[in-house]
Scaffold this motif. Structure first.
Motif: not given
Lengths: 309, 249
Positions: A180-183, A185-193, A233-243, B162-167
């Motif tokens: 998991x990305x360590x941060x 900062x608040x999570x994207x979906x829960x942040x006020x800003x 930046x990593x994928x979990x930063x992505x805001x959008x329909x597929x993020x 982040x990422x999670x790996x499963x088997x």
């Protein structure tokens, strides 16, 4: 009618999208919630206002929220409910369709509004259209678009806690590891800003320019798909329909042109600010406040201005 | 190991969809149709597994109107070996698709089924998970990495934060996320070769499945339009507006 909401939690602390799912369920009847985990406490779930009962499933099988045992658990509980819900999170999307199939029910994904017990509004085509759909299934299996429902408060309730029955599930999958990305900062979906950078940031290093502003505003940092695809930046930063779909009080789009796919992920934000040097950028068509400027000049200025209070 | 890859024919990714004036749906007449982008990633992953020697045969399946055969041809040109078209004019929803795929899986006995994580038209993100449930198989959804390890599959999943790996025990279901791979373009020789690859056409009745939709679409509407606000001249003006007008900082 009684609804059961599967809660996403971290060691028992309820994630904000799940509080939105509880809010959506409140429009359907009595609300029960399910907390599944290993060695997990249900106190935070019991404190959610409007919850009539907490079901606590505490077993090693639920430690990593794998879809197979969670679906089996929900199926065992399903006879008592007309509606089964979860937030549209990675977890909710993973588990709920599996539950629906076992109940011979067509899931209703990512609802944005409840019309009545059978009828819901949900976005299709990346949010470019809204469909009103009516289900003919006896049991509705639903995921809830968190950005469309104000979350219930985290405290104020005092629901009784009941233990879930033990449920057998053949072992089909096992958890290996998580990264998991360590941060701080608040999570994207829960942040006020939320402050997001786009292709205009030019590289990952430049995302550091967003940090003093994010620090000052207590903001989460996001990115457009273009910035993610370019490897800034990593994928979990992505805001959008597929993020991630976000709807903060304030959204700052920095160097983001405003592709449809990005707009779909943030257009429900209360106030949108865009900073872009291209005055024709589509992002300005949805921005409440637009600044046509070179972001490399504007960002340090903005950080300094916020610092002055 | 045989791999099944369901592929959906959808409005092309680059088309700006328009809601029909009568509110019954979105305009699809005369609109460019393509393979769902997440399904292209699924085909690509299957082809790569075959190239690595982990798979022996790839069967592409599409369901819907006769034109879905074109979508299967695209998969064949990318490297799938043969196709199955379940032809019907009935609107197919994920539950029906999962039931039809289950019936095909019973006949084909694949070791792995790879699907896109969602279709970009209805955005349901459900078929893979539902098929896994109906077959009683393990599921690895939103995959960004897939490795066959003997009788198991190691899947790295994109989860919130982040990422999670499963088997997973094989046979299993995988649904693809964006970063799993970059799908290839079919070469002209492969497009020519694909024309000779077989496509079997069957009907939902042949599989003993009632595909009647469970969700009725009552209305399709445009989302509310957000109006453009004001342009500010400076960072100082922006901060002032956010503080004193919008009151969000």
């Amino acid at each position: 009618m009684t609804a059961l909401v599967l809660l996403d939690h971290e060691n028992g602390a309820i994630k904000q999208p799940s509080r939105s799912a509880v809010a959506a369920a409140a429009g359907l009847g009595e609300v029960h919630v399910l907390v599944a985990g290993s060695g997990v406490a249900a106190a935070a779930a019991a404190a959610l206002p409007g919850v009539a009962k907490v079901i606590l499933a505490d077993a090693p099988a639920y430690a990593h929220a794998l879809a197979e045992p969670l679906a089996a658990l929900l199926i065992a509980l399903a006879p008592g409910y007309t509606h089964l819900l979860a937030a549209t999170t990675a977890n909710g999307k993973n588990v709920m369709p599996r539950v629906a199939a076992l109940l011979d029910s067509q899931p209703i994904s990512d609802i944005a509004a409840v019309i009545d017990a059978d009828t819901f509004i949900r976005p299709i085509y990346a949010g470019n259209a809204l469909a009103t759909v009516k289900s003919s299934d006896a049991k509705k299996v639903i995921t809830v678009r968190a950005a469309s429902f104000d979350p219930v408060p985290a405290t104020g309730g005092a629901a009784p806690i009941e233990a879930a029955p033990a449920v057998d599930c053949p072992s089909l999958s096992s958890f290996v590891s998580s990264e998991l990305s360590k941060s701080e900062r608040p999570e994207l979906t829960a942040a006020r800003v939320v402050i997001s950078g786009g292709r205009g940031m030019q590289n990952g290093e430049n995302f550091k320019l967003l940090e003093p502003i994010a620090d000052k505003l207590g903001a989460a940092v996001g990115a457009s798909r273009a910035a993610v695809d370019a490897g800034f930046v990593p994928n979990d930063y992505q805001v959008g329909q597929t993020g991630k779909i976000v709807a903060p009080e304030l959204y700052l789009a920095i160097g983001i042109s405003g592709a449809i796919q990005h707009l779909a992920g943030m257009k429900d934000s209360k106030v949108i600010v865009a900073i872009n040097k291209d005055e024709e950028a589509p992002i300005f068509q949805v921005a409440d406040y637009g600044l046509v400027a070179d972001l490399f000049v504007a960002l340090p200025e903005l950080a300094a201005e916020l610092e002055r209070t | 190991m045989k791999i099944l890859v369901p592929v959906k024919r959808v409005v092309d990714y680059n088309v700006k969809v328009r809601v029909k004036a009568d509110g019954t749906g979105v305009e699809t007449a005369g609109v460019k149709m393509s393979m769902n982008p997440f399904d292209e990633i699924a085909v690509e992953e299957a082809v790569r597994l075959k190239e690595k020697g982990a798979a022996t045969e790839i069967v592409a399946i599409s369901m819907g109107v006769a034109a879905c055969a074109e979508t299967i041809r695209t998969a064949l040109a990318m490297g799938a070996d043969r196709g199955i078209l379940v032809e019907t004019n009935v609107e197919l929803q994920p539950l029906a698709v999962a039931k039809l795929l289950k019936a095909i899986a019973a006949k084909e006995e694949p070791g792995l089924i790879i699907l896109g994580k969602q279709a970009i038209d209805d955005d349901m993100s459900a078929t893979g998970q539902m098929l896994a449930a109906l077959l009683g198989w393990a599921q690895g959804t939103f995959a960004s990495k897939v490795t066959v390890d003997g009788a198991n599959l190691i899947v790295t999943r994109e989860v919130d934060g982040g990422l999670e790996t499963v088997q997973l025990t094989l046979p299993a279901i995988v649904t693809t996320d964006l970063r799993l791979n970059e799908p290839r373009y079919a070469s002209l020789p492969n497009i020519m070769k694909a024309r000779k690859k077989p496509i079997e056409t069957i009907k939902p009745e042949d599989l003993g499945v009632d595909p009647t939709p469970r969700l009725t679409t009552l209305k399709v509407a445009e989302p509310p339009k957000r109006l453009a606000g004001v342009k500010v001249k400076s960072v100082a003006e922006l901060v002032d507006k956010l503080r004193n007008e919008a009151k969000v900082i």
